[in-house]
Scaffold this active site. Structure first.
Site, PDB file in Angstrom:
ATOM      1  N   ASN A   1      -1.831  -0.261   7.278  1.00 55.81           N
ATOM      2  CA  ASN A   1      -1.299  -1.602   7.563  1.00 55.81           C
ATOM      3  C   ASN A   1      -0.423  -2.143   6.430  1.00 55.81           C
ATOM      4  OD1 ASN A   1      -3.395  -2.100   5.848  1.00 55.81           O
ATOM      5  ND2 ASN A   1      -4.625  -3.286   7.288  1.00 55.81           N
TER       6      ASN A   1
ATOM      7  N   HIS B   1      -1.872  -5.404   1.512  1.00 57.31           N
ATOM      8  CA  HIS B   1      -3.154  -6.087   1.312  1.00 57.31           C
ATOM      9  C   HIS B   1      -2.869  -7.510   0.851  1.00 57.31           C
ATOM     10  CE1 HIS B   1      -7.145  -7.137  -0.213  1.00 57.31           C
ATOM     11  NE2 HIS B   1      -6.489  -7.665  -1.228  1.00 57.31           N
TER      12      HIS B   1
ATOM     13  N   LYS C   1       0.836  -1.203   0.000  1.00 62.54           N
ATOM     14  CA  LYS C   1       0.000   0.000   0.000  1.00 62.54           C
ATOM     15  C   LYS C   1       0.878   1.264   0.000  1.00 62.54           C
ATOM     16  CE  LYS C   1      -3.889  -2.291   2.356  1.00 62.54           C
ATOM     17  NZ  LYS C   1      -4.831  -2.213   3.512  1.00 62.54           N
TER      18      LYS C   1
ATOM     19  N   TYR D   1     -12.528  -2.360  -2.760  1.00 61.70           N
ATOM     20  CA  TYR D   1     -13.066  -2.390  -1.396  1.00 61.70           C
ATOM     21  C   TYR D   1     -14.597  -2.315  -1.376  1.00 61.70           C
ATOM     22  CZ  TYR D   1      -8.424  -2.018   0.738  1.00 61.70           C
ATOM     23  OH  TYR D   1      -7.143  -2.269   1.169  1.00 61.70           O
TER      24      TYR D   1
ATOM     25  N   GLU E   1     -10.249 -10.150  -7.124  1.00 65.12           N
ATOM     26  CA  GLU E   1      -9.237  -9.096  -7.017  1.00 65.12           C
ATOM     27  C   GLU E   1      -8.175  -9.204  -8.113  1.00 65.12           C
ATOM     28  OE1 GLU E   1      -9.606  -8.802  -2.128  1.00 65.12           O
ATOM     29  OE2 GLU E   1      -7.769  -9.540  -3.019  1.00 65.12           O
TER      30      GLU E   1
HETATM   31  P1  IDP Z   1      -7.912  -7.213   5.417  1.00 62.64           P
HETATM   32  O1  IDP Z   1      -7.135  -6.148   4.693  1.00 62.64           O
HETATM   33  O2  IDP Z   1      -7.139  -7.756   6.599  1.00 62.64           O
HETATM   34  O3  IDP Z   1      -8.448  -8.300   4.517  1.00 62.64           O
HETATM   35  P2  IDP Z   1     -10.600  -6.027   5.445  1.00 62.64           P
HETATM   36  O4  IDP Z   1     -11.643  -6.260   6.486  1.00 62.64           O
HETATM   37  O5  IDP Z   1     -10.786  -6.630   4.099  1.00 62.64           O
HETATM   38  O6  IDP Z   1      -9.185  -6.495   6.082  1.00 62.64           O
HETATM   39  O7  IDP Z   1     -10.421  -4.461   5.335  1.00 62.64           O
HETATM   40  C1  IDP Z   1      -9.730  -3.883   4.253  1.00 62.64           C
HETATM   41  C2  IDP Z   1      -8.894  -2.708   4.761  1.00 62.64           C
HETATM   42  O8  IDP Z   1      -9.742  -1.725   5.336  1.00 62.64           O
HETATM   43  C3  IDP Z   1      -7.909  -3.062   5.877  1.00 62.64           C
HETATM   44  O9  IDP Z   1      -6.708  -3.631   5.410  1.00 62.64           O
HETATM   45  C4  IDP Z   1      -7.695  -1.707   6.508  1.00 62.64           C
HETATM   46  O10 IDP Z   1      -6.776  -0.913   5.722  1.00 62.64           O
HETATM   47  C5  IDP Z   1      -9.090  -1.090   6.408  1.00 62.64           C
HETATM   48  N1  IDP Z   1      -9.873  -1.315   7.631  1.00 62.64           N
HETATM   49  C6  IDP Z   1     -10.520  -2.453   7.995  1.00 62.64           C
HETATM   50  N2  IDP Z   1     -11.152  -2.304   9.173  1.00 62.64           N
HETATM   51  C7  IDP Z   1     -10.911  -1.033   9.572  1.00 62.64           C
HETATM   52  C8  IDP Z   1     -11.313  -0.254  10.728  1.00 62.64           C
HETATM   53  O11 IDP Z   1     -12.029  -0.726  11.641  1.00 62.64           O
HETATM   54  N3  IDP Z   1     -10.857   1.026  10.769  1.00 62.64           N
HETATM   55  C9  IDP Z   1     -10.093   1.577   9.809  1.00 62.64           C
HETATM   56  N4  IDP Z   1      -9.685   0.887   8.702  1.00 62.64           N
HETATM   57  C10 IDP Z   1     -10.091  -0.394   8.591  1.00 62.64           C
HETATM   58 MG    MG Z   2      -9.864  -8.204   2.958  1.00 64.28          MG
END
Ligand code: IDP
Ligand code: MG
Length: 165
Positions: free
Chosen positions: A121, A124, A10, A50, A135
């Site tokens: 984070n 992805h 990212k 997303y 994806e």
């Molecule tokens: P993942 O990336 O671990 O698969 P997902 O639930 O698919 O997690 O969420 C996609 C992205 O959305 C996450 O990597 C993160 O950057 C963001 N995200 C997910 N949950 C939260 C939250 O509660 N607060 C802020 N950002 C979030």
């Molecule tokens: Mg995800």
């Protein structure tokens, strides 16, 4: 089970010069990289990627984050391929919330939550086979991937294309 998974470094990962570190960590999986490119993410691509989170309160910030509005405007997109690729990469990546991710995981080591609540984070990776297929097909054309992973077809199209002048 041989699988493929989409991995994105990212914008925060690229901005912080973490590409080398992240690729080194991912090489622990012994998986093959079968596609790679640097992408300037459009809002349309971000929203499609997303789409399952569009009702979340953090959606708008998430789109701005992945488009690079808080960092450099680029993402490195890759397809990793091999035995249990999805689980191997997710384990190494760590939990979604970088504060909850294991300290030695990629997200645990390099991620942070900003004061405005954005989960930066750094990486992805696809959640499951269905998501991986959706994806990978969103981010890559068949000819950009060096192995045949999903069925393809040939169509004749007249399209405008930018070529070298
Ligand atoms: P993942 O990336 O671990 O698969 P997902 O639930 O698919 O997690 O969420 C996609 C992205 O959305 C996450 O990597 C993160 O950057 C963001 N995200 C997910 N949950 C939260 C939250 O509660 N607060 C802020 N950002 C979030
Ligand atoms: Mg995800």
């Amino acid at each position: 089970m041989i699988q493929q998974t989409l991995v994105l470094i990212k914008p925060d990962g690229l901005q912080k010069s973490l590409t080398g570190n992240i690729l080194t960590r991912l090489s622990e999986t012994r998986l093959d990289i079968v596609a790679a490119k640097v992408v300037r993410v459009s809002r349309e691509l971000a929203e499609k990627h997303y789409c399952h989170l569009k009702d979340k309160p953090f959606f708008e910030d998430l789109i701005r984050y992945i488009c690079g509005e808080f960092h450099k405007r680029k993402v490195m997109a890759m397809v990793y391929y091999g035995e249990n690729a999805i689980e191997k990469v997710r384990k190494l990546a760590g939990a979604t919330n970088p504060e909850e991710a294991e300290a030695v995981s990629i997200r645990g080591a390099y991620g942070r939550i900003t004061t405005t609540g954005v989960y930066e984070n750094v990486i992805h990776c696809s959640n499951n086979e269905k998501e991986a297929e959706r994806e990978i097909k969103l981010w890559f054309n068949p000819e950009e991937i060096i192995v045949d992973i999903y069925p393809t077809k040939v169509v004749k199209r007249e399209i405008e294309q930018r070529v070298w002048a």
